[in-house]
Motif scaffolding. Structure first.
Motif, short mmCIF file in Angstrom:
data_model
loop_
_atom_site.label_atom_id
_atom_site.label_comp_id
_atom_site.label_asym_id
_atom_site.label_seq_id
_atom_site.Cartn_x
_atom_site.Cartn_y
_atom_site.Cartn_z
N GLU A 199 20.97 -25.90 -1.01
CA GLU A 199 21.30 -27.05 -0.17
C GLU A 199 22.06 -26.63 1.08
O GLU A 199 21.75 -27.06 2.20
CB GLU A 199 22.16 -28.03 -0.98
CG GLU A 199 22.68 -29.21 -0.18
CD GLU A 199 23.70 -30.02 -0.96
OE1 GLU A 199 23.29 -30.95 -1.67
OE2 GLU A 199 24.91 -29.73 -0.85
N GLN A 200 23.04 -25.75 0.91
CA GLN A 200 23.88 -25.36 2.05
C GLN A 200 23.17 -24.40 2.99
O GLN A 200 23.44 -24.40 4.20
CB GLN A 200 25.18 -24.74 1.53
CG GLN A 200 26.05 -25.71 0.74
CD GLN A 200 26.36 -26.99 1.52
OE1 GLN A 200 26.75 -26.95 2.68
NE2 GLN A 200 26.13 -28.14 0.89
N LEU A 201 22.28 -23.57 2.48
CA LEU A 201 21.50 -22.71 3.36
C LEU A 201 20.65 -23.54 4.32
O LEU A 201 20.49 -23.21 5.50
CB LEU A 201 20.62 -21.76 2.55
CG LEU A 201 21.35 -20.57 1.91
CD1 LEU A 201 20.46 -19.90 0.86
CD2 LEU A 201 21.79 -19.56 2.97
N LYS A 202 20.12 -24.64 3.82
CA LYS A 202 19.35 -25.54 4.69
C LYS A 202 20.26 -26.21 5.71
O LYS A 202 19.90 -26.35 6.88
CB LYS A 202 18.63 -26.60 3.85
CG LYS A 202 17.55 -26.03 2.94
CD LYS A 202 16.98 -27.10 2.02
CE LYS A 202 15.93 -26.51 1.09
NZ LYS A 202 15.42 -27.51 0.10
N ALA A 203 21.45 -26.59 5.27
CA ALA A 203 22.38 -27.28 6.17
C ALA A 203 22.92 -26.35 7.25
O ALA A 203 23.16 -26.79 8.39
CB ALA A 203 23.55 -27.87 5.37
N PHE A 204 23.10 -25.07 6.92
CA PHE A 204 23.69 -24.13 7.87
C PHE A 204 22.67 -23.15 8.43
O PHE A 204 23.03 -22.04 8.86
CB PHE A 204 24.84 -23.36 7.21
CG PHE A 204 26.07 -24.19 6.98
CD1 PHE A 204 26.89 -24.55 8.03
CD2 PHE A 204 26.39 -24.62 5.70
CE1 PHE A 204 28.02 -25.31 7.82
CE2 PHE A 204 27.52 -25.39 5.48
CZ PHE A 204 28.34 -25.74 6.54
N ASN A 205 21.40 -23.54 8.42
CA ASN A 205 20.35 -22.75 9.06
C ASN A 205 20.33 -21.31 8.53
O ASN A 205 20.23 -20.35 9.29
CB ASN A 205 20.52 -22.76 10.58
CG ASN A 205 19.31 -22.23 11.32
OD1 ASN A 205 18.19 -22.34 10.83
ND2 ASN A 205 19.53 -21.62 12.48
N ASN A 206 20.47 -21.16 7.20
CA ASN A 206 20.42 -19.86 6.53
C ASN A 206 21.53 -18.90 6.96
O ASN A 206 21.39 -17.69 6.80
CB ASN A 206 19.06 -19.19 6.72
CG ASN A 206 17.93 -20.00 6.12
OD1 ASN A 206 18.13 -20.72 5.13
ND2 ASN A 206 16.75 -19.89 6.69
N ASN A 207 22.62 -19.44 7.48
CA ASN A 207 23.76 -18.61 7.86
C ASN A 207 24.59 -18.35 6.60
O ASN A 207 25.39 -19.19 6.19
CB ASN A 207 24.59 -19.31 8.94
CG ASN A 207 25.68 -18.42 9.52
OD1 ASN A 207 26.29 -17.62 8.80
ND2 ASN A 207 25.92 -18.55 10.81
N LEU A 208 24.39 -17.18 5.98
CA LEU A 208 25.00 -16.90 4.68
C LEU A 208 26.52 -16.91 4.74
O LEU A 208 27.18 -17.40 3.82
CB LEU A 208 24.50 -15.54 4.17
CG LEU A 208 25.06 -15.08 2.82
CD1 LEU A 208 24.76 -16.09 1.73
CD2 LEU A 208 24.51 -13.71 2.47
N GLU A 209 27.10 -16.36 5.80
CA GLU A 209 28.56 -16.32 5.90
C GLU A 209 29.15 -17.72 5.92
O GLU A 209 30.17 -17.99 5.26
CB GLU A 209 28.97 -15.53 7.14
CG GLU A 209 28.64 -14.05 7.04
CD GLU A 209 28.77 -13.33 8.37
OE1 GLU A 209 28.75 -14.04 9.42
OE2 GLU A 209 28.87 -12.10 8.38
#
Length: 499
Positions: A268-278
């Motif tokens: 869910e969060q990878l989608k929300a943050f454009n795959n920005n892992l940090e």
């Protein structure tokens, strides 16, 4: 099982690179003829290109040519690195940077034989069966260790910057015991936790990094803030991802369910943050709402951008690089002189032939299989619903590592060990009974014998005292050394045994 010795040495090419680059760059005087820094840099660049050519030749199936090219490239790297310390103007950091880049290339190497020599068994070592897909099993181990995150290598998403390097040093020094414990704990729970990540196409190294930092692989861990379980979910977040109460059991403590919820959260969060892992990891630790407010309309911004980094809590600033560093060590232990123990984590089951608690089983199993620290943590992790002090009736089924099936039959069914374990378990510890003060008649009723009780969600001292019926709230508080702090799920209390 945990072997008394460690896995075989690292692949030859990486060992040579380490000794040639790291040792040589850190060394002192050299016997080689003088050379200019620019000449050494030129040789360094050429050696890097030759190394990449060797990788390409190996991928195309030209094993013999790849071996020759690789040998020549590593010899050139080693010689140039050895000359650098005695050469005016030569910066050893240039050699470290090349090493870091080639290490990332190695993450996708197809060299025959690398699969047999990966240290610590690698992500798939020692595990067979349905947990490994036929497609993955058909690839060499080195290729299976290429962990992709949304089409990118995880190793390419981990910036080898100051915070991550500092975290690497902490894991290799002060936190090293925690790292090793986390590795052992994870290997025994891997069959429960890894499938959810595998299904979500998330890197196993990331799962290990989060687990190592959050709980060290202790499924009953509870933080001061109330986060619980091996992956430390807050209560509200856990509910959002299906971790509720099942017959009084907090499902955040279940490793399989926690891993499933964690994978869903990261997706869910990878989608929300454009795959920005940090940023995703920062959100996991510091709250996604807060991180989204910091980021605004630019989810591609670096976590280390001063506009973001300076607003983070100290905990989150340390958390993100710590997780990434642990994940990096999971992928490349041999590159940091790290040896993970070989663990046989195949799942098994025992059916109790006589009543026993997890603590009693720990005593009678002893150091079976070379587990010199004992099996208590593993038994707790694999059976999170059981009170470790409560005897389970004969016929109960317990999850154990497969290697313990024979050890249980040999040590814990008949003979002296289960008798000794039961005797120790039933020992009575006298409770200190204070003279009751005025207005506290209940204190006189506190029993000399006590039993353990694990706090559940919604419990209060008042409700526990009501169920106990032989002690007041104040009695329980004094018996357990409690002040005004709230009870936490998973907390173990001593309760009086009513006479």
């Amino acid at each position: 099982m945990m072997k008394p010795t460690f896995a075989r040495t690292s692949p030859r090419w990486l060992t040579v690179m380490l000794s040639g680059l790291l040792s040589a760059c850190a060394g002192g005087a050299t016997r080689h003829a003088p050379a200019s820094a620019e000449q050494l840099y030129g040789r360094l660049d050429q050696a890097g290109k030759s190394y990449e050519l060797a990788l390409q030749q190996a991928r195309e199936g030209h094993a013999s040519a790849a071996e020759k090219t690789l040998d020549a490239a590593l010899d050139e790297l080693k010689d140039a690195a050895a000359r650098c310390p005695a050469t005016a103007g030569c910066d050893p950091q240039r050699f470290f940077a090349v090493f870091d880049r080639l290490l990332r290339l190695k993450d996708g190497s197809f060299f025959a034989g690398d699969d047999a020599d990966l240290v610590g068994g690698g992500p798939e070592a020692g595990h067979t069966g349905s947990e490994v897909s036929p497609a993955a099993a058909s690839l060499p181990q080195a290729q299976r260790s290429v962990t992709l995150l949304r089409g990118q290598k995880l190793s390419e998403l981990i910036a080898m910057n100051g915070p991550v390097k500092a975290a690497l040093e902490m894991w290799l020094t002060q936190w090293r015991p925690n790292l090793m414990d986390a590795w052992v704990n994870y290997q025994f729970m891997r069959y429960q936790m890894w499938p959810s990540y595998q299904q979500a196409e998330l890197p196993e190294a990331l799962l290990f990094g989060i687990l190592a930092k959050e709980s060290g692989g202790k499924v009953h861990a509870v933080s001061r803030a109330g986060a619980a379980g091996p992956l430390q979910f807050m209560y509200a977040t856990g509910l959002r991802f299906g971790l509720s109460s099942d017959g009084g059991f907090d499902q955040r403590f279940d490793p399989a369910l926690a891993a499933r919820a964690n994978a869903e959260y990261l997706d869910e969060q990878l989608k929300a943050f454009n795959n920005n892992l940090e940023l995703v990891l920062a959100a996991y630790n510091g709250g996604e709402g807060r991180i989204r407010r910091m980021v605004g309309d630019d989810p591609s911004v670096s976590l280390y951008d001063p506009r973001i980094y300076n607003q983070l809590s100290q905990e989150t600033r340390e958390y993100v690089p710590a997780v990434l560093a642990a994940a990096w060590l999971f992928l490349h232990p041999e590159s940091y002189n790290l040896r993970f123990p070989k663990i046989e984590g195949a799942p098994g089951e025992i059916v109790l032939k006589r009543p026993a608690s997890l603590t009693e089983l720990t005593v009678c199993l002893g150091s079976a299989g070379g587990m010199y620290d004992g099996w208590f943590r593993t038994l707790r992790n694999l059976n999170p619903r059981f009170d470790p002090q409560a005897q389970q009736p004969a016929g109960s089924r317990l999850a154990v590592p497969k290697e313990l099936e024979k050890a249980y039959a040999a040590r814990c069914v008949d003979g002296p060990w289960p008798i000794l374990a039961a005797d120790l378990h039933q020992a009575v510890v006298p409770a200190v009974i204070e003279t009751p003060s005025a207005g506290r008649p209940g204190a006189a009723r506190v029993a000399a014998r006590t039993r353990s009780y694990t706090v559940r969600r919604g419990d209060t001292l008042s409700s526990i005292a009501h169920r106990s019926s032989c002690a007041s709230v104040q009695d329980l508080a004094e018996l357990n050394g409690l002040g005004r702090q709230a009870l936490k799920p998973g907390q173990v209390l001593r309760l009086p045994v009513c006479r």
